[in-house]
Design a protein around this motif. Structure first.
Motif, short mmCIF file in Angstrom:
data_model
loop_
_atom_site.label_atom_id
_atom_site.label_comp_id
_atom_site.label_asym_id
_atom_site.label_seq_id
_atom_site.Cartn_x
_atom_site.Cartn_y
_atom_site.Cartn_z
N ILE A 262 2.62 5.07 6.84
CA ILE A 262 3.53 5.57 5.80
C ILE A 262 3.03 5.04 4.47
N ASN A 263 2.71 5.91 3.53
CA ASN A 263 2.16 5.39 2.27
C ASN A 263 2.92 5.89 1.03
N GLN A 264 4.11 6.46 1.25
CA GLN A 264 4.94 6.81 0.10
C GLN A 264 6.41 6.73 0.48
N VAL A 265 7.24 6.26 -0.45
CA VAL A 265 8.69 6.41 -0.31
C VAL A 265 9.21 7.07 -1.59
N VAL B 20 -0.84 11.82 1.44
CA VAL B 20 0.52 11.29 1.41
C VAL B 20 1.21 11.45 2.77
N VAL B 21 1.79 10.35 3.25
CA VAL B 21 2.73 10.42 4.37
C VAL B 21 4.02 9.80 3.83
N SER B 22 4.97 10.66 3.54
CA SER B 22 6.12 10.26 2.73
C SER B 22 7.33 9.98 3.61
N GLY B 23 7.67 8.72 3.72
CA GLY B 23 8.61 8.28 4.75
C GLY B 23 10.07 8.25 4.35
N GLY B 24 10.47 9.10 3.43
CA GLY B 24 11.91 9.18 3.21
C GLY B 24 12.36 8.59 1.90
N ASN B 25 13.67 8.41 1.80
CA ASN B 25 14.34 8.07 0.54
C ASN B 25 14.67 6.57 0.49
N GLY C 281 0.80 -1.22 0.00
CA GLY C 281 0.00 0.00 0.00
C GLY C 281 0.83 1.26 0.00
N VAL C 282 2.04 1.16 -0.54
CA VAL C 282 2.95 2.31 -0.54
C VAL C 282 3.18 2.76 -1.98
N GLU C 283 3.11 4.07 -2.18
CA GLU C 283 3.37 4.62 -3.51
C GLU C 283 4.88 4.84 -3.66
N LEU C 284 5.39 4.50 -4.85
CA LEU C 284 6.80 4.74 -5.12
C LEU C 284 6.93 6.02 -5.93
N ALA C 285 7.54 7.04 -5.31
CA ALA C 285 7.89 8.24 -6.06
C ALA C 285 9.29 7.99 -6.62
#
Ligand SMILES: *Cc1c(COP(=O)(O)O)cnc(C)c1O
Length: 374
Positions: free
Chosen positions: A216-219, A195-200, A29-33
């Protein structure tokens, strides 16, 4: 172009890396930026990542985003570096979302958005230990309060970044703190953040072990997608290609020479006093690659028997004693680290060569190659 140095880019391998990471993220359930800033606006890098399934591209430079859009790259864009107020118009027209921590900059984005008839997405950065960008958690409510009247922007999320300045590791603890900040922000705003974007890339080891905190739903991943490596250990991540990029250059001299300089040693061309170990006469090679082309501290010869002795602006001196015989004109291959990759991408003296101009969309892996993944 008359350069001897060439950066080879394998779009197929890159799209496979993107596809695997995208799939593993989506399963949780995490989006990949997909962070493409090391591609310096090269369309081939962005297209490979999009072919792998990522639909959100992230870059730290407006110039890169503009170059990608001019090349026809059609994707959602996120600006990673905090916008300068003087660039507000360009930020709003080029990026869908930007990372922010300053009221004045956000206010400028709000005004630019109203002028352009748009609403710009804001991700508020929270500083959780690495001491680079972001407001400390205690300041977040006051910032959000001031943003409420700004109709040209919408707070779409919160994010944090680790490992870039303070070298602080991404952990369950600091990401859980980000989730708590997000929950408080939601209560204050009265709506769910997208978005809760948890880093790199530093968040990937947690994600791959299934230990990313819920919420956390985005890295935002560049390093590991491009180089296939774990950022903490530099070891290959299972299932990812580590050879998306390769740098090579021609041998222009091979001579046996004493390993110690002879004569009075003063400062070298870069203001350092060089030191060498006496290993007797060695077979030394020079390749047509130098500090103007790449970052030599993060460049490794592909053949582990070859050692780097030193370099000046245009000459890279190698010890070839154990790897020979070699011949003049032979291409010596190197594995670029992140710094070497970015500098080679930027250098006008390094030719860029696509290995796989036509990408076949890689299959979705049926099973995760990561043993620990649930
Ligand atoms: C560069 C950058 C990233 C990507 O970092 P990698 O280590 O390459 O994965 C993520 N977020 C921000 C804010 C960045 O500047």
């Amino acid at each position: 172009m008359n350069s001897t140095a060439c950066l080879h880019i394998d779009q197929q391998l890159l799209s496979e890396n993107a596809r695997l990471l995208h799939t593993l993220c989506r399963r949780q359930g995490v989006e990949l930026a997909a962070v493409v800033k090391a591609g310096c606006g090269l369309e081939a890098v962005a297209q490979a990542v999009l072919a792998g399934g990522c639909d959100l591209l992230a870059d730290s430079r407006l110039d890169n985003i503009a170059r990608l859009q001019q090349a026809g790259v059609d994707a959602r864009m996120m600006l990673l570096r905090l916008p300068a107020p003087s660039h507000a118009e360009a930020v709003v027209s080029l990026a869908d979302i930007s990372l922010n921590s300053e009221y004045d900059a956000i206010h400028a984005l709000h005004q630019a958005a109203l002028r352009q008839g748009r609403r710009h997405g804001i991700m508020l950065m929270v500083e959780l230990g690495d001491r680079r960008e972001g407001v400390v958690p205690g300041q977040l409510p006051a910032l959000i309060e001031r943003l409420r009247p700004l109709s040209g922007i919408r707070v779409v999320g919160v994010g944090s970044n680790f490992g870039c300045l303070g070298g602080v590791r991404t952990t369950q603890q600091n990401l859980s703190e980000l989730v708590r900040c997000a929950q408080r922000a939601e209560a204050q705003l009265g709506y769910r953040l997208e978005v809760v974007s948890g880093g790199n890339s530093g968040a990937l080891p947690l994600l791959l072990e299934g230990r990313l905190p819920a919420g956390i739903n985005q890295v935002r991943v560049g390093f590991s997608m491009l180089l296939g490596r774990n950022p903490f250990t530099d070891q290959p991540l299972p299932g990812l290609h580590v050879d998306v990029f390769e740098l090579d250059a021609e041998l222009i001299e091979i001579q046996t020479k004493p390993s110690l300089p002879e004569g009075e040693v003063v400062l070298d061309a870069f203001g350092q006093v060089p030191r060498f170990e006496d290993r007797g006469p060695r077979v030394r090679g020079i390749v047509g690659l130098g500090r103007l082309d790449t970052d030599l501290a993060t460049l490794r010869p592909a053949d582990p028997r070859i050692e780097v002795i030193g370099a000046s602006s245009d000459h890279l001196v190698l010890d070839l004693t154990r790897s020979g015989p070699h011949r003049i004109g032979e291409r010596i291959r190197f594995v670029p680290g992140y710094g070497a990759l970015v500098q080679a991408m930027l250098s006008p003296y390094v030719r860029k060569q696509l290995r796989a101009p036509a990408i076949t969309v890689p299959p979705v892996p049926a099973r995760s190659p990561f043993p620990a993944l649930p």
